[in-house]
Design a protein around this motif. Structure first.
Motif, short mmCIF file in Angstrom:
data_model
loop_
_atom_site.label_atom_id
_atom_site.label_comp_id
_atom_site.label_asym_id
_atom_site.label_seq_id
_atom_site.Cartn_x
_atom_site.Cartn_y
_atom_site.Cartn_z
N ALA A 157 -10.85 2.66 -4.06
CA ALA A 157 -9.98 3.83 -4.22
C ALA A 157 -9.11 4.04 -2.99
O ALA A 157 -7.95 4.48 -3.10
CB ALA A 157 -10.84 5.06 -4.48
N LEU A 158 -9.63 3.71 -1.81
CA LEU A 158 -8.85 3.86 -0.58
C LEU A 158 -7.66 2.90 -0.55
O LEU A 158 -6.62 3.20 0.06
CB LEU A 158 -9.73 3.61 0.64
N LEU A 159 -7.80 1.76 -1.19
CA LEU A 159 -6.76 0.74 -1.15
C LEU A 159 -5.70 0.95 -2.23
O LEU A 159 -4.62 0.36 -2.15
CB LEU A 159 -7.38 -0.65 -1.33
N THR A 160 -5.99 1.77 -3.21
CA THR A 160 -5.06 1.99 -4.31
C THR A 160 -3.74 2.58 -3.80
O THR A 160 -3.72 3.61 -3.12
CB THR A 160 -5.65 2.95 -5.35
N GLY A 161 -2.65 1.90 -4.10
CA GLY A 161 -1.33 2.38 -3.69
C GLY A 161 -0.96 2.08 -2.25
O GLY A 161 0.15 2.42 -1.81
N GLU A 162 -1.85 1.43 -1.49
CA GLU A 162 -1.56 1.10 -0.09
C GLU A 162 -0.58 -0.08 -0.03
O GLU A 162 -0.92 -1.20 -0.43
CB GLU A 162 -2.85 0.74 0.66
N ARG A 163 0.62 0.16 0.48
CA ARG A 163 1.62 -0.89 0.56
C ARG A 163 1.63 -1.57 1.93
O ARG A 163 2.52 -2.36 2.23
CB ARG A 163 3.02 -0.32 0.27
N ARG A 164 0.65 -1.27 2.74
CA ARG A 164 0.60 -1.87 4.08
C ARG A 164 -0.21 -3.15 4.07
O ARG A 164 -1.00 -3.42 3.16
CB ARG A 164 -0.03 -0.89 5.07
#
Length: 291
Positions: A157-164
C-alpha cells in the motif's frame, strides 16, 4: 550514519546500563546540538530513566515512566554515542573537538555517555520534550519495518502511486522508518532489484521479494548487533555489509565488480549482474569528469 539496526542495538545496550538509574547531569558542549528549550535539559536531572527505545533512527530516553521529560537523540551522519564508566564529573570545556554533549548518571559516579560528532557538517540533534511526538522528525515517521503490523500488504500500500525510484522510497523516513543509505543498498541487492526501478511499476512478485529482503536484511543486522557494546557497533555494521561501501570489490553472490553511482552528498553501490541485468547505471559525476 547509524540506521535502524545500530540504533536498536544502542537502545538495548543502554537499557541494561541506564534503566532504573537517576540522571545526575546533562551538559551540552556544542551550541548547535540542542534543538529545544522547553522543557530545559536541566528538567532531566533527578529523573529516573525507565526506558531506552528507538523510533526510526532516533534514540528515545523515557524518564519517570513517561511522567518526566523525554530525551530524543538523532545521531545524523557523523554522530555517535560513547559509553564510559569513568567520565570526568567536571563540566567539559567548549572547544573545536568532536564532543557535543555529556550525560552523567547520579550513580555510579562517572557512568554515562558522550555524544560526539565528526566532520564539519553539524547535524547531530538532541531534543528534550514532554512527548516524543513533539519532535518533528519523530512525528513524521512512517511505519517501522520490524513492527508485526508491517505486513506485505501494508508495504504494498505504501508503494501504490509512488512515482519515485525505489532507492529513494526506501530511504524516505516518512514512508518507512529507520532505513538509510546503507541498508537500502543491502535490501535492493538482496532483492536483486535495480535502485532506479520505479516503485509504482513493481509487479506483485517484485513487491513480495522486496518485502522479504527488507525484513530479512534488517532482522539479520539487528541479530548480529545484539549484545554488542556501543563501541563495537560501527565495526559490525561495516563487516556485515555486502555491497554498500564496497565499490570495486567482487560481489559475494556472483563475483561481478560492485559499481557505484555518486551524487552531490551521497553515493549508492550495486551489483550489475545481480540487480541491473549486467548493465552499469549512469554515473553523472564520472561522465562530467570524462568530458
Amino acid at each position: 550514519m547509524p540506521e535502524l539496526p545500530e540504533v536498536e542495538a544502542l537502545a538495548g545496550f543502554l537499557t541494561g546500563r541506564m534503566t532504573g538509574h537517576t540522571v545526575g547531569r546533562v551538559m551540552p558542549v556544542a551550541v548547535s546540538v540542542l534543538k529545544t528549550y522547553d522543557p530545559p535539559l536541566d528538567a532531566l536531572v533527578g529523573r529516573t530513566v525507565t526506558a531506552v527505545g528507538r523510533r526510526g533512527k532516533f534514540l528515545v530516553f523515557t524518564t519517570d515512566d513517561g511522567d518526566g521529560p523525554h530525551l530524543a537523540v538523532h545521531l545524523a551522519r557523523g554522530g555517535w554515542l560513547r559509553w564510559k564508566d569513568d567520565l570526568p564529573t567536571l563540566p567539559p570545556r567548549p572547544g573545536k573537538g568532536p564532543l557535543a554533549l555529556r550525560l552523567l548518571l547520579a550513580e555510579p559516579e562517572g557512568a554515562g555517555f558522550d555524544l560526539t560528532e565528526a566532520g564539519t557538517q553539524k547535524r547531530l540533534a538532541v531534543y528534550c520534550v514532554r512527548d516524543p511526538q513533539d519532535v518533528p522528525g519523530i512525528a513524521r515517521l512512517g511505519p517501522d519495518p520490524l513492527d508485526p503490523a508491517f505486513t506485505r500488504e501494508a508495504f504494498a500500500a505504501l508503494l501504490t502511486g509512488e512515482r519515485r525510484r525505489i532507492k529513494g522510497v526506501l530511504r524516505d523516513q516518512g514512508v518507512i522508518a529507520g532505513v538509510g543509505n546503507a541498508y537500502s543498498d543491502e535490501v535492493l541487492h538482496a532483492a536483486k532489484m535495480s535502485p532506479y526501478a520505479l516503485a509504482a511499476n513493481l509487479s506483485d512478485e517484485d513487491v513480495s521479494r522486496l518485502y522479504q529482503a527488507l525484513r530479512t536484511t534488517l532482522e539479520d543486522a539487528v541479530e548480529r548487533s545484539r549484545g554488542l557494546a556501543a563501541g563495537e557497533l560501527k565495526g559490525e555494521k561495516k563487516t556485515g555489509l555486502r555491497v554498500h561501501g564496497r565499490a570495486g570489490e567482487p560481489c559475494p553472490v556472483c563475483g561481478d565488480t560492485i559499481r557505484e553511482v555518486s551524487f552531490s552528498d551521497s553515493s549508492l553501490q550495486y551489483c550489475p549482474t545481480c540487480q541491473t541485468g549486467g548493465k552499469p547505471l549512469a554515473d553523472r559525476r564520472m561522465s562530467r569528469l570524462l568530458k
